[in-house]
Design a protein around this motif. Structure first.
Motif, PDB file in Angstrom:
ATOM      1  N   VAL A   1       0.836  -1.202   0.000  1.00  0.00           N
ATOM      2  CA  VAL A   1       0.000   0.000   0.000  1.00  0.00           C
ATOM      3  C   VAL A   1       0.870   1.250   0.000  1.00  0.00           C
ATOM      4  N   LEU A   2       1.932   1.216   0.784  1.00  0.00           N
ATOM      5  CA  LEU A   2       2.819   2.374   0.888  1.00  0.00           C
ATOM      6  C   LEU A   2       3.647   2.571  -0.381  1.00  0.00           C
ATOM      7  N   LEU A   3       4.076   1.480  -0.999  1.00  0.00           N
ATOM      8  CA  LEU A   3       5.035   1.582  -2.104  1.00  0.00           C
ATOM      9  C   LEU A   3       4.400   1.529  -3.491  1.00  0.00           C
ATOM     10  N   PHE A   4       3.168   1.019  -3.593  1.00  0.00           N
ATOM     11  CA  PHE A   4       2.584   0.813  -4.923  1.00  0.00           C
ATOM     12  C   PHE A   4       2.490   2.096  -5.762  1.00  0.00           C
ATOM     13  N   PRO A   5       2.040   3.229  -5.211  1.00  0.00           N
ATOM     14  CA  PRO A   5       1.961   4.440  -6.051  1.00  0.00           C
ATOM     15  C   PRO A   5       3.295   4.795  -6.705  1.00  0.00           C
ATOM     16  N   LEU A   6       4.381   4.695  -5.928  1.00  0.00           N
ATOM     17  CA  LEU A   6       5.705   5.004  -6.466  1.00  0.00           C
ATOM     18  C   LEU A   6       6.140   3.945  -7.473  1.00  0.00           C
ATOM     19  N   PHE A   7       5.970   2.676  -7.110  1.00  0.00           N
ATOM     20  CA  PHE A   7       6.393   1.558  -7.956  1.00  0.00           C
ATOM     21  C   PHE A   7       5.675   1.601  -9.310  1.00  0.00           C
TER      22      PHE A   7
ATOM     23  N   MET B   1       3.946  -7.485  11.418  1.00  0.00           N
ATOM     24  CA  MET B   1       4.110  -6.442  10.413  1.00  0.00           C
ATOM     25  C   MET B   1       5.133  -6.884   9.389  1.00  0.00           C
ATOM     26  N   ASP B   2       5.036  -6.312   8.189  1.00  0.00           N
ATOM     27  CA  ASP B   2       6.015  -6.576   7.157  1.00  0.00           C
ATOM     28  C   ASP B   2       7.392  -6.116   7.637  1.00  0.00           C
ATOM     29  N   GLU B   3       8.411  -6.922   7.352  1.00  0.00           N
ATOM     30  CA  GLU B   3       9.755  -6.635   7.865  1.00  0.00           C
ATOM     31  C   GLU B   3      10.295  -5.294   7.396  1.00  0.00           C
ATOM     32  N   HIS B   4       9.818  -4.791   6.260  1.00  0.00           N
ATOM     33  CA  HIS B   4      10.376  -3.560   5.706  1.00  0.00           C
ATOM     34  C   HIS B   4       9.752  -2.300   6.311  1.00  0.00           C
ATOM     35  N   VAL B   5       8.621  -2.463   7.046  1.00  0.00           N
ATOM     36  CA  VAL B   5       8.016  -1.321   7.735  1.00  0.00           C
ATOM     37  C   VAL B   5       7.871  -1.625   9.221  1.00  0.00           C
ATOM     38  N   LEU B   6       8.658  -2.564   9.726  1.00  0.00           N
ATOM     39  CA  LEU B   6       8.592  -2.971  11.126  1.00  0.00           C
ATOM     40  C   LEU B   6       9.154  -1.870  12.022  1.00  0.00           C
TER      41      LEU B   6
ATOM     42  N   TRP C   1      12.231  11.377   1.259  1.00  0.00           N
ATOM     43  CA  TRP C   1      11.245  12.360   0.793  1.00  0.00           C
ATOM     44  C   TRP C   1       9.880  11.700   0.579  1.00  0.00           C
ATOM     45  N   TYR C   2       9.884  10.435   0.171  1.00  0.00           N
ATOM     46  CA  TYR C   2       8.635   9.697  -0.030  1.00  0.00           C
ATOM     47  C   TYR C   2       8.200   9.009   1.256  1.00  0.00           C
ATOM     48  N   ALA C   3       9.141   8.381   1.964  1.00  0.00           N
ATOM     49  CA  ALA C   3       8.815   7.683   3.210  1.00  0.00           C
ATOM     50  C   ALA C   3       8.267   8.657   4.251  1.00  0.00           C
ATOM     51  N   ARG C   4       8.756   9.909   4.224  1.00  0.00           N
ATOM     52  CA  ARG C   4       8.309  10.909   5.194  1.00  0.00           C
ATOM     53  C   ARG C   4       6.804  11.188   5.066  1.00  0.00           C
ATOM     54  N   ILE C   5       6.297  11.190   3.841  1.00  0.00           N
ATOM     55  CA  ILE C   5       4.869  11.461   3.611  1.00  0.00           C
ATOM     56  C   ILE C   5       4.015  10.419   4.328  1.00  0.00           C
ATOM     57  N   TRP C   6       4.345   9.132   4.113  1.00  0.00           N
ATOM     58  CA  TRP C   6       3.575   8.053   4.719  1.00  0.00           C
ATOM     59  C   TRP C   6       3.817   7.971   6.220  1.00  0.00           C
ATOM     60  N   ALA C   7       5.054   8.185   6.667  1.00  0.00           N
ATOM     61  CA  ALA C   7       5.359   8.112   8.092  1.00  0.00           C
ATOM     62  C   ALA C   7       4.580   9.182   8.853  1.00  0.00           C
ATOM     63  N   ASN C   8       4.548  10.398   8.328  1.00  0.00           N
ATOM     64  CA  ASN C   8       3.795  11.476   8.968  1.00  0.00           C
ATOM     65  C   ASN C   8       2.303  11.147   9.025  1.00  0.00           C
TER      66      ASN C   8
END
Length: 344
Positions: free
Chosen positions: A89-95, A253-258, A297-304
């Motif tokens: 969900v977090l990465l699909f728009p960018l991917f 949780m998924d290991e990449h967003v743990l 720059w992208y991770a910050r949007i979702w993290a916030n």
């Protein structure tokens, strides 16, 4: 049919590349510029490369057909439990967007390579030979191995939310002072929960003093150990957060967003209390955390977005418990008679 075959082959290529990155995760990181930019670019390029020219007659089609390949890859990796839903969900728009750019590159290259004598619907792209295919498979893994963790950039972020509670500050303070508190959220389901983040269930606190330990329990066995590091009665309460991912069940949780993993960790939470003129209390809850990716720059949007959602949920829970404590206990004759009997 040819379009479906092309999309399937490109999705299979993406899956094989993902598995190769998984096997070599110490050197070829999934959360890397290579995997999240080079791989989807090649997937999009391969999708349009394999689709017959007459089936892709515009740049718009060339951009969005790789999105179908990305969706196919999403469903395959979820089905095989290679990735978790929250990660996608977090990465699909960018991917998918980068895959679309790859599709545009292939479309314009095919268009410029077409024989003018045969018109715009000229011959298809020449079929790649075995060497070209081998290089295509190996390029992302080779680049990922070279990249490693070099592009990671730790960044500390602080986010805060406020909520006004129609109760005196002493009552709100007592909510956080309780030894055991069950989470109550007088609001619609959290967006973070809809994305797969476990819901808060309850909190225990051994003592409301500096050094006191608090444990916050969430669904699926997720829990955080916190310690009071600063306290000013009815004014300030600061918790340091200990997130040890090794103690969490692997399905949480998924290991990449743990939280507490390589890419995301919470450092501390701070409650601030302010008495307003009408006697109500303004509670400010802030969280300090860090992200560590090559694309902050992208991770910050979702993290916030996610952390803000979680903080709002906690504030609504505090308000719900404070309002429950404020309500008078309903008079019960039976209860009263029972008490009189016990007294006698």
């Amino acid at each position: 049919m040819k379009t479906l075959i092309a999309i399937t082959l490109a999705a299979v290529y993406g899956l094989i590349t993902r598995l190769m990155f998984g096997f070599l995760d110490n050197s070829s990181q999934i959360m890397s510029v290579t995997f999240l930019f080079v791989v989807p670019l090649l997937i999009g390029f391969l999708t349009v490369l394999l689709i017959p020219t007459e089936k892709t007659t515009s740049g718009t089609a060339a951009f969005f057909k790789p999105w179908l390949t990305s969706l196919g890859l999403l469903f395959i990796t979820l089905l095989l439990k290679v990735e978790g839903i929250i990660c996608w969900v977090l990465l699909f728009p960018l991917f998918a967007t980068v895959a679309g750019i790859g599709g545009l590159i292939a479309y314009h290259y095919k268009k410029s390579s077409a024989d003018p004598a045969e018109g715009s619907d000229g011959p298809d792209w020449p079929k790649p030979n075995t060497l070209n295919v081998s290089l295509l498979f190996m390029l992302p893994v080779a680049l990922g191995s070279l990249e490693g963790e070099r592009a990671w950039t730790p960044e500390e972020i602080t986010i805060q939310e406020q909520l006004t509670i129609d109760a005196p500050v002493a009552a709100v303070w007592q909510v956080l002072a309780k030894k055991h508190a069950v989470s109550q959220q007088s609001r619609p389901p959290l967006s973070s929960s809809l994305l797969g983040f476990p819901r808060h269930i309850s909190t225990t606190l051994d003592t409301l003093a500096v050094g006191g330990k608090r444990i916050s329990y969430y669904e699926k066995g997720l829990h955080f150990q916190e310690k009071i590091v600063r306290l000013e009665k009815e004014r300030l309460l600061v918790f340091s957060v200990n997130t040890a991912p090794g103690q969490f069940p692997p399905t949480v949780m998924d290991e990449h967003v743990l939280i507490g993993g390589k890419h995301l960790d919470i450092l501390d939470d701070t409650y601030q209390f302010q008495t307003l003129a009408d006697g109500s209390t303004r509670v400010t809850l802030s969280s300090r955390f860090y992200i560590n990716t090559p694309f902050n720059w992208y991770a910050r949007i979702w993290a916030n977005y996610l952390m803000s959602d979680i903080l709002q949920g906690e504030l609504y829970s505090v308000r719900a418990r404070a309002m429950d404590a404020k309500r008078p206990v309903a008079f019960s004759p039976l209860h009263s008679a029972s008490k009189r009997t016990e007294t006698l």
